[in-house]
Design an enzyme around this catalytic site. Structure first.
Site, mmCIF file in Angstrom:
data_model
loop_
_atom_site.group_PDB
_atom_site.id
_atom_site.type_symbol
_atom_site.label_atom_id
_atom_site.label_comp_id
_atom_site.label_asym_id
_atom_site.label_seq_id
_atom_site.Cartn_x
_atom_site.Cartn_y
_atom_site.Cartn_z
ATOM 1 N N SER A 139 0.877 -1.179 0.000
ATOM 2 C CA SER A 139 0.000 0.000 0.000
ATOM 3 C C SER A 139 0.907 1.220 0.000
ATOM 4 C CB SER A 139 -0.842 0.033 1.275
ATOM 5 O OG SER A 139 -1.439 1.306 1.442
ATOM 6 N N TYR A 152 -2.407 -1.795 10.294
ATOM 7 C CA TYR A 152 -2.545 -1.964 8.844
ATOM 8 C C TYR A 152 -1.342 -1.344 8.123
ATOM 9 C CZ TYR A 152 -4.144 -1.452 4.060
ATOM 10 O OH TYR A 152 -4.214 -1.510 2.685
HETATM 11 N N1 LIG Z 1 -8.479 -0.271 -1.719
HETATM 12 C C1 LIG Z 1 -7.460 0.472 -1.293
HETATM 13 O O1 LIG Z 1 -7.580 1.701 -1.087
HETATM 14 C C2 LIG Z 1 -6.135 -0.176 -1.071
HETATM 15 C C3 LIG Z 1 -5.017 0.661 -0.955
HETATM 16 C C4 LIG Z 1 -3.775 0.092 -0.719
HETATM 17 C C5 LIG Z 1 -3.673 -1.291 -0.615
HETATM 18 N N2 LIG Z 1 -4.765 -2.072 -0.733
HETATM 19 C C6 LIG Z 1 -4.591 -3.534 -0.602
HETATM 20 O O2 LIG Z 1 -5.166 -4.187 -1.715
HETATM 21 C C7 LIG Z 1 -5.478 -5.523 -1.358
HETATM 22 C C8 LIG Z 1 -6.884 -5.840 -1.843
HETATM 23 O O3 LIG Z 1 -7.815 -5.070 -1.102
HETATM 24 P P1 LIG Z 1 -9.089 -4.393 -1.774
HETATM 25 O O4 LIG Z 1 -8.955 -2.935 -1.611
HETATM 26 O O5 LIG Z 1 -9.337 -4.955 -3.113
HETATM 27 O O6 LIG Z 1 -10.233 -4.825 -0.728
HETATM 28 P P2 LIG Z 1 -11.338 -5.966 -0.749
HETATM 29 O O7 LIG Z 1 -12.257 -5.786 -1.895
HETATM 30 O O8 LIG Z 1 -11.878 -5.993 0.631
HETATM 31 O O9 LIG Z 1 -10.499 -7.286 -1.027
HETATM 32 C C9 LIG Z 1 -9.858 -8.006 -0.026
HETATM 33 C C10 LIG Z 1 -9.720 -9.446 -0.502
HETATM 34 O O10 LIG Z 1 -8.982 -10.190 0.486
HETATM 35 C C11 LIG Z 1 -9.683 -11.384 0.762
HETATM 36 N N3 LIG Z 1 -9.444 -11.787 2.148
HETATM 37 C C12 LIG Z 1 -9.595 -11.022 3.266
HETATM 38 N N4 LIG Z 1 -9.346 -11.755 4.361
HETATM 39 C C13 LIG Z 1 -9.011 -12.997 3.935
HETATM 40 C C14 LIG Z 1 -8.662 -14.204 4.585
HETATM 41 N N5 LIG Z 1 -8.619 -14.297 5.927
HETATM 42 N N6 LIG Z 1 -8.390 -15.285 3.851
HETATM 43 C C15 LIG Z 1 -8.446 -15.222 2.499
HETATM 44 N N7 LIG Z 1 -8.777 -14.127 1.813
HETATM 45 C C16 LIG Z 1 -9.065 -13.023 2.523
HETATM 46 C C17 LIG Z 1 -11.147 -11.069 0.511
HETATM 47 O O11 LIG Z 1 -11.847 -12.243 0.140
HETATM 48 P P3 LIG Z 1 -12.955 -12.972 1.048
HETATM 49 O O12 LIG Z 1 -13.673 -11.914 1.822
HETATM 50 O O13 LIG Z 1 -13.804 -13.685 0.052
HETATM 51 O O14 LIG Z 1 -12.161 -13.881 1.898
HETATM 52 C C18 LIG Z 1 -11.060 -10.120 -0.683
HETATM 53 O O15 LIG Z 1 -11.050 -10.841 -1.889
HETATM 54 C C19 LIG Z 1 -5.313 -5.619 0.157
HETATM 55 O O16 LIG Z 1 -4.079 -6.211 0.467
HETATM 56 C C20 LIG Z 1 -5.294 -4.159 0.584
HETATM 57 O O17 LIG Z 1 -4.603 -3.959 1.774
HETATM 58 C C21 LIG Z 1 -5.988 -1.554 -0.967
#
Ligand SMILES: NC(=O)c1ccc[n+]([C@@H]2O[C@H](COP(=O)([O-])OP(=O)(O)OC[C@H]3O[C@@H](n4cnc5c(N)ncnc54)[C@H](OP(=O)(O)O)[C@@H]3O)[C@@H](O)[C@H]2O)c1
Length: 251
Positions: A139, A152
């Site tokens: 991130s 986080y």
């Molecule tokens: N969106 C942002 O602003 C942002 C910014 C910087 C970094 N990121 C990073 O991008 C990545 C994806 O996040 P996103 O923003 O796309 O959010 P998201 O839509 O909430 O996606 C998170 C994913 O992680 C999976 N997950 C969560 N806990 C899990 C577990 N215990 N076991 C297996 N799978 C798990 C969820 O699947 P299930 O719920 O089906 O398990 C979901 O597919 C993350 O690492 C996040 O930190 C996001």
């Protein structure tokens, strides 16, 4: 990385950035396996898409991890790309009298140990493949933290550091190691509101910029940085760290 003809495993492929990445790689002629806890999402996303598979995985459950890696070895021995994208985020207030570490522990279990355990499980397979790549999602909060999400941000700073060491150790194997450091993106990471927050980057725009950078191999030191990442990524180097931290953490 090679952009087509791979077999790619993406954790966190049931929504947000992981799902969009899965669809982008799938449309470029890759076999893609997505994982997540929500079986209904896995079914819905992969329905009618040959070459796009879903496998259940809960990163906080060691048995689930063992099952997944055995299934992958059996069904997809040609796996050559692992994208460690799954992650969770929670606000924590350490100034209150009743602060407990349970949220912090779940974040560490998912965002840090989940990536390490999956990498350990898949690395023996990846090492034997030509064109092997590991890409993990950190991130841009790894570079300047938002103080209301302390564990986080620290989990992502951990990944940023750890990936540099992994890249160095695997340089002659070779396994390419890349880091995605997204800016604020419209997903449900912190809840439904984030997915419609106009200050956040639309997920399709983010993933389309990422795919362009990957196609052009524009990722110095293995960091895949979109335009919106630059302010925080270079804040310290450009002498703007304190000002950037203050702007992000008003009050
Ligand atoms: N969106 C942002 O602003 C942002 C910014 C910087 C970094 N990121 C990073 O991008 C990545 C994806 O996040 P996103 O923003 O796309 O959010 P998201 O839509 O909430 O996606 C998170 C994913 O992680 C999976 N997950 C969560 N806990 C899990 C577990 N215990 N076991 C297996 N799978 C798990 C969820 O699947 P299930 O719920 O089906 O398990 C979901 O597919 C993350 O690492 C996040 O930190 C996001």
């Amino acid at each position: 990385m090679k952009m087509t003809g791979n077999t790619i495993l993406i954790t966190g492929g049931t929504s947000g950035i992981g799902r969009a990445l899965a669809e982008a790689f799938y449309s470029r002629g890759n076999r893609v396996i997505i994982t997540g806890r929500r079986q209904s999402r896995l079914d819905e996303i992969t329905a009618g898409q040959p070459g796009l598979s879903g496998m259940p995985l809960d990163l906080t459950d060691p048995a689930s991890l063992v099952r997944l890696s055995a299934d992958i070895r059996m069904r997809f021995p040609e796996l050559n790309v692992f994208i460690a994208n799954a992650g969770i985020s929670r606000a924590e207030d350490m100034s209150t009298g009743n602060w407990k570490t349970s949220d912090a522990e779940t974040i560490i279990e998912t965002n840090i140990l989940g990536v390490l355990r999956m990498t350990a499980a898949l690395l023996p397979m990846l090492k034997g493949q030509p064109n092997a790549t590991i890409m993990a999602t950190s991130s841009n909060l790894a570079f300047v933290p938002r103080a209301d999400f302390p564990t986080y941000c620290a989990s992502k700073a951990f990944l940023h550091s750890w990936l540099q060491s992994l890249r160095h150790q695997l340089r002659n194997v070779p396994v390419e190691v890349l880091e995605l450091a997204p800016p604020y993106v419209q997903t449900e990471l912190t809840g439904a509101q984030q997915a419609i927050d106009p200050r956040a980057m639309p997920v399709d725009a983010y993933v389309s910029e990422v795919m362009q950078l990957l196609e052009r191999e524009q990722h110095l030191r293995g960091e895949v940085l979109v335009e919106r990442d630059r302010d925080r990524r270079w804040a310290e180097r450009e002498g703007r760290y304190e000002a950037t931290f203050a702007t992000m953490n008003l009050g």
